[in-house]
Design a protein around this motif. Structure first.
Motif, PDB file in Angstrom:
ATOM      1  N   ARG A  88       0.821  -1.209   0.000  1.00 56.55           N
ATOM      2  CA  ARG A  88       0.000   0.000   0.000  1.00 56.55           C
ATOM      3  C   ARG A  88       0.864   1.273   0.000  1.00 56.55           C
ATOM      4  O   ARG A  88       0.561   2.242  -0.687  1.00 56.55           O
ATOM      5  CB  ARG A  88      -0.897  -0.011   1.243  1.00 56.55           C
ATOM      6  N   ALA A  89       1.951   1.257   0.778  1.00 52.69           N
ATOM      7  CA  ALA A  89       2.775   2.473   0.912  1.00 52.69           C
ATOM      8  C   ALA A  89       3.888   2.530  -0.132  1.00 52.69           C
ATOM      9  O   ALA A  89       4.581   3.543  -0.242  1.00 52.69           O
ATOM     10  CB  ALA A  89       3.369   2.534   2.324  1.00 52.69           C
ATOM     11  N   GLY A  90       4.084   1.405  -0.865  1.00 54.26           N
ATOM     12  CA  GLY A  90       5.168   1.392  -1.857  1.00 54.26           C
ATOM     13  C   GLY A  90       6.540   1.427  -1.207  1.00 54.26           C
ATOM     14  O   GLY A  90       7.494   1.964  -1.757  1.00 54.26           O
ATOM     15  N   VAL A  91       6.634   0.825  -0.023  1.00 53.06           N
ATOM     16  CA  VAL A  91       7.925   0.769   0.688  1.00 53.06           C
ATOM     17  C   VAL A  91       8.390  -0.689   0.697  1.00 53.06           C
ATOM     18  O   VAL A  91       7.645  -1.564   1.125  1.00 53.06           O
ATOM     19  CB  VAL A  91       7.765   1.289   2.143  1.00 53.06           C
ATOM     20  N   PRO A  92       9.601  -0.962   0.190  1.00 54.03           N
ATOM     21  CA  PRO A  92      10.054  -2.349   0.121  1.00 54.03           C
ATOM     22  C   PRO A  92      10.114  -3.014   1.499  1.00 54.03           C
ATOM     23  O   PRO A  92      10.485  -2.370   2.485  1.00 54.03           O
ATOM     24  CB  PRO A  92      11.445  -2.277  -0.503  1.00 54.03           C
ATOM     25  N   LEU A  93       9.738  -4.294   1.505  1.00 55.36           N
ATOM     26  CA  LEU A  93       9.717  -5.085   2.748  1.00 55.36           C
ATOM     27  C   LEU A  93      10.724  -6.214   2.646  1.00 55.36           C
ATOM     28  O   LEU A  93      10.823  -6.885   1.615  1.00 55.36           O
ATOM     29  CB  LEU A  93       8.316  -5.695   2.934  1.00 55.36           C
ATOM     30  N   VAL A  94      11.464  -6.420   3.723  1.00 54.13           N
ATOM     31  CA  VAL A  94      12.253  -7.645   3.830  1.00 54.13           C
ATOM     32  C   VAL A  94      11.904  -8.304   5.156  1.00 54.13           C
ATOM     33  O   VAL A  94      11.763  -7.630   6.173  1.00 54.13           O
ATOM     34  CB  VAL A  94      13.774  -7.399   3.672  1.00 54.13           C
ATOM     35  N   ARG A  95      11.685  -9.610   5.095  1.00 53.27           N
ATOM     36  CA  ARG A  95      11.362 -10.370   6.309  1.00 53.27           C
ATOM     37  C   ARG A  95      12.625 -11.107   6.767  1.00 53.27           C
ATOM     38  O   ARG A  95      13.224 -11.839   5.980  1.00 53.27           O
ATOM     39  CB  ARG A  95      10.247 -11.373   6.012  1.00 53.27           C
ATOM     40  N   LEU A  96      12.997 -10.866   8.009  1.00 50.25           N
ATOM     41  CA  LEU A  96      14.139 -11.574   8.603  1.00 50.25           C
ATOM     42  C   LEU A  96      13.568 -12.715   9.429  1.00 50.25           C
ATOM     43  O   LEU A  96      12.911 -12.469  10.445  1.00 50.25           O
ATOM     44  CB  LEU A  96      14.944 -10.600   9.480  1.00 50.25           C
ATOM     45  N   GLU A  97      13.799 -13.930   8.980  1.00 48.24           N
ATOM     46  CA  GLU A  97      13.149 -15.081   9.629  1.00 48.24           C
ATOM     47  C   GLU A  97      14.164 -16.180   9.918  1.00 48.24           C
ATOM     48  O   GLU A  97      14.802 -16.699   8.997  1.00 48.24           O
ATOM     49  CB  GLU A  97      12.056 -15.616   8.691  1.00 48.24           C
ATOM     50  N   ARG A  98      14.276 -16.522  11.188  1.00 50.48           N
ATOM     51  CA  ARG A  98      15.228 -17.585  11.539  1.00 50.48           C
ATOM     52  C   ARG A  98      14.754 -18.918  10.979  1.00 50.48           C
ATOM     53  O   ARG A  98      13.547 -19.195  10.989  1.00 50.48           O
ATOM     54  CB  ARG A  98      15.349 -17.799  13.038  1.00 50.48           C
ATOM     55  N   PRO A  99      15.715 -19.749  10.558  1.00 53.41           N
ATOM     56  CA  PRO A  99      15.328 -21.087  10.088  1.00 53.41           C
ATOM     57  C   PRO A  99      14.651 -21.896  11.191  1.00 53.41           C
ATOM     58  O   PRO A  99      14.909 -21.688  12.375  1.00 53.41           O
ATOM     59  CB  PRO A  99      16.662 -21.731   9.703  1.00 53.41           C
ATOM     60  N   ARG A 100      13.768 -22.794  10.775  1.00 53.34           N
ATOM     61  CA  ARG A 100      13.114 -23.702  11.730  1.00 53.34           C
ATOM     62  C   ARG A 100      14.171 -24.581  12.382  1.00 53.34           C
ATOM     63  O   ARG A 100      15.199 -24.854  11.788  1.00 53.34           O
ATOM     64  CB  ARG A 100      12.152 -24.647  10.994  1.00 53.34           C
ATOM     65  N   TRP A 101      13.845 -25.095  13.576  1.00 53.99           N
ATOM     66  CA  TRP A 101      14.723 -26.097  14.180  1.00 53.99           C
ATOM     67  C   TRP A 101      14.522 -27.431  13.464  1.00 53.99           C
ATOM     68  O   TRP A 101      13.367 -27.865  13.260  1.00 53.99           O
ATOM     69  CB  TRP A 101      14.343 -26.324  15.650  1.00 53.99           C
ATOM     70  N   PRO A 102      15.618 -28.091  13.128  1.00 59.97           N
ATOM     71  CA  PRO A 102      15.473 -29.454  12.627  1.00 59.97           C
ATOM     72  C   PRO A 102      15.303 -30.416  13.805  1.00 59.97           C
ATOM     73  O   PRO A 102      15.685 -30.089  14.931  1.00 59.97           O
ATOM     74  CB  PRO A 102      16.794 -29.702  11.903  1.00 59.97           C
ATOM     75  N   ARG A 103      14.734 -31.568  13.557  1.00 61.13           N
ATOM     76  CA  ARG A 103      14.562 -32.556  14.630  1.00 61.13           C
ATOM     77  C   ARG A 103      15.928 -33.126  14.994  1.00 61.13           C
ATOM     78  O   ARG A 103      16.646 -33.622  14.121  1.00 61.13           O
ATOM     79  CB  ARG A 103      13.649 -33.684  14.128  1.00 61.13           C
ATOM     80  N   PRO A 104      16.329 -33.054  16.277  1.00 59.83           N
ATOM     81  CA  PRO A 104      17.620 -33.651  16.637  1.00 59.83           C
ATOM     82  C   PRO A 104      17.599 -35.157  16.386  1.00 59.83           C
ATOM     83  O   PRO A 104      16.540 -35.790  16.492  1.00 59.83           O
ATOM     84  CB  PRO A 104      17.753 -33.367  18.136  1.00 59.83           C
ATOM     85  N   GLU A 105      18.754 -35.682  16.058  1.00 57.49           N
ATOM     86  CA  GLU A 105      18.929 -37.117  15.817  1.00 57.49           C
ATOM     87  C   GLU A 105      18.262 -37.925  16.938  1.00 57.49           C
ATOM     88  O   GLU A 105      18.520 -37.676  18.117  1.00 57.49           O
ATOM     89  CB  GLU A 105      20.456 -37.372  15.809  1.00 57.49           C
TER      90      GLU A 105
END
Ligand code: NAP
Length: 241
Positions: A88-105
Motif C-alpha cells: 500500500r505504501a510502496g515501501v520495500p519489505l524484507v522479512r528476517l526469519e530464523r530457520p526452523r529447528w530441525p529434529r535432533p537425531e
C-alpha cells in the motif's frame, strides 16, 4: 536510509544496533507486550499501528525507505500487516526469519498445528514443560489431569495454583535444560518451532532423556522477500542505499 524495524526479538535488536552503527536512521517498533523490554539502539515506538492500514500510514508519515519485519515467526498478524502495508505504501519489505529447528537425531517429535493440538494429545498424568511464552498458556488450563511446569520471561497472573512457574530468559544450555527436566520429572516438552540458538538446547536435552516433544508448526505467512541472517538484511540495505 530511514528504516522501520518491526521487532520484539533478539535479532531485531541486533539488526537495529548494526544499522545504527552504519549511520542509518532506525526506528524499532515493539508491540508493548513486555513491561520492561530490552530497548534497541535508535528510535523506539511502542504499541500497535491499527492494522495494515495504520502501518502503511506510519510508513508514509515517517518517510521510511525500507520496512524490515524481524518479528517472531509466530507473530503472524503483524507479518501479514507488513506485507499489506508495504504494498500500500510502496515501501520495500524484507522479512528476517530464523530457520526452523530441525529434529535432533533420535528425537521423538510429534508435530501439531497449534497449542490446542498439543493440549489435546498430552496423555493423562503427563508432566509437561511448557516453553511457549505466556500469551497462550491458558490453552492448557483445562488439562487438570496433567502437571505443568511453565517457563517464560514474565509470569502472568492467574496461573492455576498447582502449576510451577519459572521466570527465566535464554540463552539456555544443555546441562541446565537436562537438569531442569530431570528435577521436575518432565515427561513431555511443549514448544513452538521458533528456531534460533538461544533456546535450542531443550530439544537436545529432551532427545537425550527420551522425552517426547510436542512441536507446534509455524503459521503460514503471506509471501514476502525473506532472508535468514542479519547480514543478508545489511546487504540489501547497502544495495538499496
Ligand atoms: P501478532 O499476533 O502478530 O500481532 C498482534 C497485533 O499486535 C498486531 O496486529 C499489531 O497491532 C501488534 N503488534 C505485533 N507486533 C508488533 C510490533 N513489533 N510493533 C507494533 N505492533 C505490533 O503478534 P504477537 O504474536 O502477539 O507478538 C507480539 C510481539 O511479540 C511481536 O513483536 C513479536 O515479535 C514478539 N514475540 C512474539 C512471540 C510469539 O510467540 N508470538 C514470541 C517472542 C516475541 P496493530 O494491528 O494494531 O498494528
Amino acid at each position: 536510509m530511514r528504516i522501520l524495524i518491526l521487532g520484539g526479538t533478539g535479532e531485531a535488536r541486533r539488526l537495529a544496533e548494526r544499522l545504527v552503527v552504519q549511520g542509518h536512521a532506525v526506528t524499532s517498533s515493539l508491540a508493548g507486550r513486555t513491561t520492561a523490554p530490552r530497548l534497541p539502539s535508535g528510535d523506539v515506538r511502542i504499541g500497535g499501528f491499527g492494522g495494515g492500514e495504520g502501518l502503511a500510514a506510519a510508513l508514509h508519515a515517517g518517510g521510511f525507505a525500507m520496512l524490515v519485519d524481524a518479528t517472531h515467526p509466530f507473530a503472524a498478524r503483524i507479518s501479514a500487516n507488513a506485507v499489506m502495508a508495504s504494498a500500500r505504501a510502496g515501501v520495500p519489505l524484507v522479512r528476517l526469519e530464523r530457520p526452523r529447528w530441525p529434529r535432533p537425531e533420535g528425537a521423538d517429535w510429534i508435530a501439531v498445528d497449534d497449542l490446542a493440538g498439543a493440549a489435546a494429545i498430552l496423555p493423562p498424568g503427563a508432566t509437561a514443560l511448557l516453553t511457549i511464552g505466556r500469551q497462550e498458556v491458558g490453552t492448557f488450563f483445562g488439562r487438570t489431569d496433567c502437571r505443568f511446569v511453565a517457563r517464560m520471561i514474565e509470569i502472568p497472573p492467574g496461573l492455576p495454583g498447582d502449576w510451577t512457574a519459572i521466570s527465566d530468559a535464554g540463552p539456555f544450555d544443555l546441562e541446565g535444560e537436562t537438569a531442569l527436566m530431570e528435577m521436575h520429572g518432565i515427561t513431555h516438552l511443549v514448544s513452538k518451532n521458533s528456531g534460533g540458538g538461544q533456546t535450542a538446547a531443550k530439544l537436545e536435552a529432551a532427545a537425550r532423556l527420551g522425552i517426547p516433544t510436542l512441536m507446534v508448526r509455524r503459521p503460514v505467512l503471506p509471501p514476502a522477500r525473506t532472508v535468514a541472517r542479519i547480514e543478508d538484511v545489511l546487504a540489501l540495505v547497502a544495495e538499496s542505499g
